[in-house]
Design a protein around this motif. Sequence first.
Motif, PDB file in Angstrom:
ATOM      1  N   ILE A 101      42.285  58.219  42.599  1.00 57.51           N
ATOM      2  CA  ILE A 101      42.605  59.123  41.491  1.00 57.51           C
ATOM      3  C   ILE A 101      44.121  59.245  41.338  1.00 57.51           C
ATOM      4  O   ILE A 101      44.657  59.179  40.228  1.00 57.51           O
ATOM      5  N   VAL A 102      44.817  59.396  42.441  1.00 55.11           N
ATOM      6  CA  VAL A 102      46.281  59.510  42.414  1.00 55.11           C
ATOM      7  C   VAL A 102      46.896  58.235  41.851  1.00 55.11           C
ATOM      8  O   VAL A 102      47.791  58.282  41.000  1.00 55.11           O
ATOM      9  N   ARG A 103      46.403  57.077  42.295  1.00 54.16           N
ATOM     10  CA  ARG A 103      46.908  55.796  41.771  1.00 54.16           C
ATOM     11  C   ARG A 103      46.686  55.687  40.264  1.00 54.16           C
ATOM     12  O   ARG A 103      47.567  55.239  39.531  1.00 54.16           O
ATOM     13  N   ALA A 104      45.508  56.111  39.796  1.00 60.54           N
ATOM     14  CA  ALA A 104      45.206  56.045  38.363  1.00 60.54           C
ATOM     15  C   ALA A 104      46.177  56.918  37.568  1.00 60.54           C
ATOM     16  O   ALA A 104      46.660  56.507  36.506  1.00 60.54           O
ATOM     17  N   CYS A 105      46.478  58.095  38.081  1.00 62.85           N
ATOM     18  CA  CYS A 105      47.437  58.984  37.398  1.00 62.85           C
ATOM     19  C   CYS A 105      48.824  58.358  37.379  1.00 62.85           C
ATOM     20  O   CYS A 105      49.510  58.395  36.351  1.00 62.85           O
ATOM     21  N   GLU A 106      49.241  57.788  38.496  1.00 66.05           N
ATOM     22  CA  GLU A 106      50.568  57.160  38.549  1.00 66.05           C
ATOM     23  C   GLU A 106      50.649  55.957  37.614  1.00 66.05           C
ATOM     24  O   GLU A 106      51.651  55.794  36.912  1.00 66.05           O
ATOM     25  N   GLN A 107      49.612  55.140  37.588  1.00 66.90           N
ATOM     26  CA  GLN A 107      49.617  53.958  36.722  1.00 66.90           C
ATOM     27  C   GLN A 107      49.637  54.347  35.241  1.00 66.90           C
ATOM     28  O   GLN A 107      50.246  53.665  34.426  1.00 66.90           O
ATOM     29  N   ALA A 108      48.982  55.465  34.924  1.00 67.53           N
ATOM     30  CA  ALA A 108      48.970  55.930  33.537  1.00 67.53           C
ATOM     31  C   ALA A 108      50.247  56.690  33.191  1.00 67.53           C
ATOM     32  O   ALA A 108      50.473  57.020  32.026  1.00 67.53           O
ATOM     33  N   GLY A 109      51.075  56.984  34.187  1.00 73.45           N
ATOM     34  CA  GLY A 109      52.305  57.730  33.941  1.00 73.45           C
ATOM     35  C   GLY A 109      52.087  59.219  33.796  1.00 73.45           C
ATOM     36  O   GLY A 109      52.968  59.926  33.319  1.00 73.45           O
ATOM     37  N   ALA A 134      53.848  67.467  33.169  1.00 75.39           N
ATOM     38  CA  ALA A 134      53.064  68.183  32.162  1.00 75.39           C
ATOM     39  C   ALA A 134      53.178  67.539  30.781  1.00 75.39           C
ATOM     40  O   ALA A 134      52.199  67.465  30.040  1.00 75.39           O
ATOM     41  N   ASP A 135      54.355  67.038  30.449  1.00 71.99           N
ATOM     42  CA  ASP A 135      54.534  66.439  29.121  1.00 71.99           C
ATOM     43  C   ASP A 135      53.919  65.049  29.000  1.00 71.99           C
ATOM     44  O   ASP A 135      53.810  64.508  27.904  1.00 71.99           O
ATOM     45  N   SER A 136      53.514  64.450  30.126  1.00 71.47           N
ATOM     46  CA  SER A 136      52.885  63.127  30.089  1.00 71.47           C
ATOM     47  C   SER A 136      51.424  63.177  30.533  1.00 71.47           C
ATOM     48  O   SER A 136      50.856  62.159  30.905  1.00 71.47           O
ATOM     49  N   ALA A 137      50.833  64.354  30.501  1.00 71.42           N
ATOM     50  CA  ALA A 137      49.441  64.513  30.930  1.00 71.42           C
ATOM     51  C   ALA A 137      48.518  63.654  30.067  1.00 71.42           C
ATOM     52  O   ALA A 137      48.770  63.442  28.888  1.00 71.42           O
ATOM     53  N   CYS A 138      47.450  63.156  30.708  1.00 73.88           N
ATOM     54  CA  CYS A 138      46.507  62.270  30.032  1.00 73.88           C
ATOM     55  C   CYS A 138      45.101  62.845  30.090  1.00 73.88           C
ATOM     56  O   CYS A 138      44.767  63.624  30.978  1.00 73.88           O
ATOM     57  N   GLY A 139      44.285  62.395  29.168  1.00 78.20           N
ATOM     58  CA  GLY A 139      42.879  62.763  29.163  1.00 78.20           C
ATOM     59  C   GLY A 139      42.102  61.936  30.174  1.00 78.20           C
ATOM     60  O   GLY A 139      42.576  60.903  30.647  1.00 78.20           O
ATOM     61  N   MET A 140      40.911  62.380  30.473  1.00 80.80           N
ATOM     62  CA  MET A 140      40.069  61.688  31.454  1.00 80.80           C
ATOM     63  C   MET A 140      39.790  60.244  31.019  1.00 80.80           C
ATOM     64  O   MET A 140      39.798  59.344  31.848  1.00 80.80           O
ATOM     65  N   GLN A 141      39.532  60.034  29.745  1.00 81.78           N
ATOM     66  CA  GLN A 141      39.230  58.691  29.255  1.00 81.78           C
ATOM     67  C   GLN A 141      40.443  57.769  29.411  1.00 81.78           C
ATOM     68  O   GLN A 141      40.300  56.594  29.764  1.00 81.78           O
ATOM     69  N   GLU A 142      41.626  58.301  29.156  1.00 78.57           N
ATOM     70  CA  GLU A 142      42.848  57.510  29.311  1.00 78.57           C
ATOM     71  C   GLU A 142      43.053  57.096  30.764  1.00 78.57           C
ATOM     72  O   GLU A 142      43.563  56.015  31.035  1.00 78.57           O
ATOM     73  N   LEU A 143      42.679  57.978  31.675  1.00 80.19           N
ATOM     74  CA  LEU A 143      42.817  57.682  33.100  1.00 80.19           C
ATOM     75  C   LEU A 143      41.685  56.798  33.601  1.00 80.19           C
ATOM     76  O   LEU A 143      41.788  56.210  34.675  1.00 80.19           O
ATOM     77  N   GLY A 144      40.614  56.723  32.848  1.00 79.14           N
ATOM     78  CA  GLY A 144      39.456  55.934  33.272  1.00 79.14           C
ATOM     79  C   GLY A 144      38.714  56.577  34.424  1.00 79.14           C
ATOM     80  O   GLY A 144      38.162  55.894  35.276  1.00 79.14           O
ATOM     81  N   LEU A 145      38.714  57.907  34.450  1.00 81.49           N
ATOM     82  CA  LEU A 145      38.113  58.643  35.559  1.00 81.49           C
ATOM     83  C   LEU A 145      37.069  59.623  35.048  1.00 81.49           C
ATOM     84  O   LEU A 145      37.031  59.961  33.867  1.00 81.49           O
ATOM     85  N   SER A 146      36.254  60.083  35.977  1.00 83.20           N
ATOM     86  CA  SER A 146      35.296  61.145  35.669  1.00 83.20           C
ATOM     87  C   SER A 146      35.421  62.218  36.742  1.00 83.20           C
ATOM     88  O   SER A 146      35.924  61.969  37.838  1.00 83.20           O
TER      89      SER A 146
END
Length: 91
Positions: free
Chosen positions: A7-15, A19-31
């Motif tokens: 999960i941490v790797r997915a967040c880092e890869q998505a940038g 707070a200003d670069s927060a992503c949605g679950m679909q963008e992260l590819g996570l559930s």
Amino acid sequence: MHRQRAIVRACEQAGAVAADSACGMQELGLSVDFAWRQLASLAVLRSPAAGRWFLDRPNWRRLCRRRLMLVAGVAIGLLLVLLSAWSMRWR
């Protein structure tokens, strides 16, 4: 912990690391799963807006250090028990 690191790797890869670069679950590819809920409850994953998440790196590092200290404490305790048992053998 393996799932949490993924999960941490997915967040880092998505940038998604502020707070200003927060992503949605679909963008992260996570559930949402148990590992996700744990990280969210420990404030490693934060949600500045509904449905958007980012990784709080300082809290992630703090969690890793805390876990390392716990493992080190258990290892030292086990070593002391083994040394004590070994020294009792010579009495």
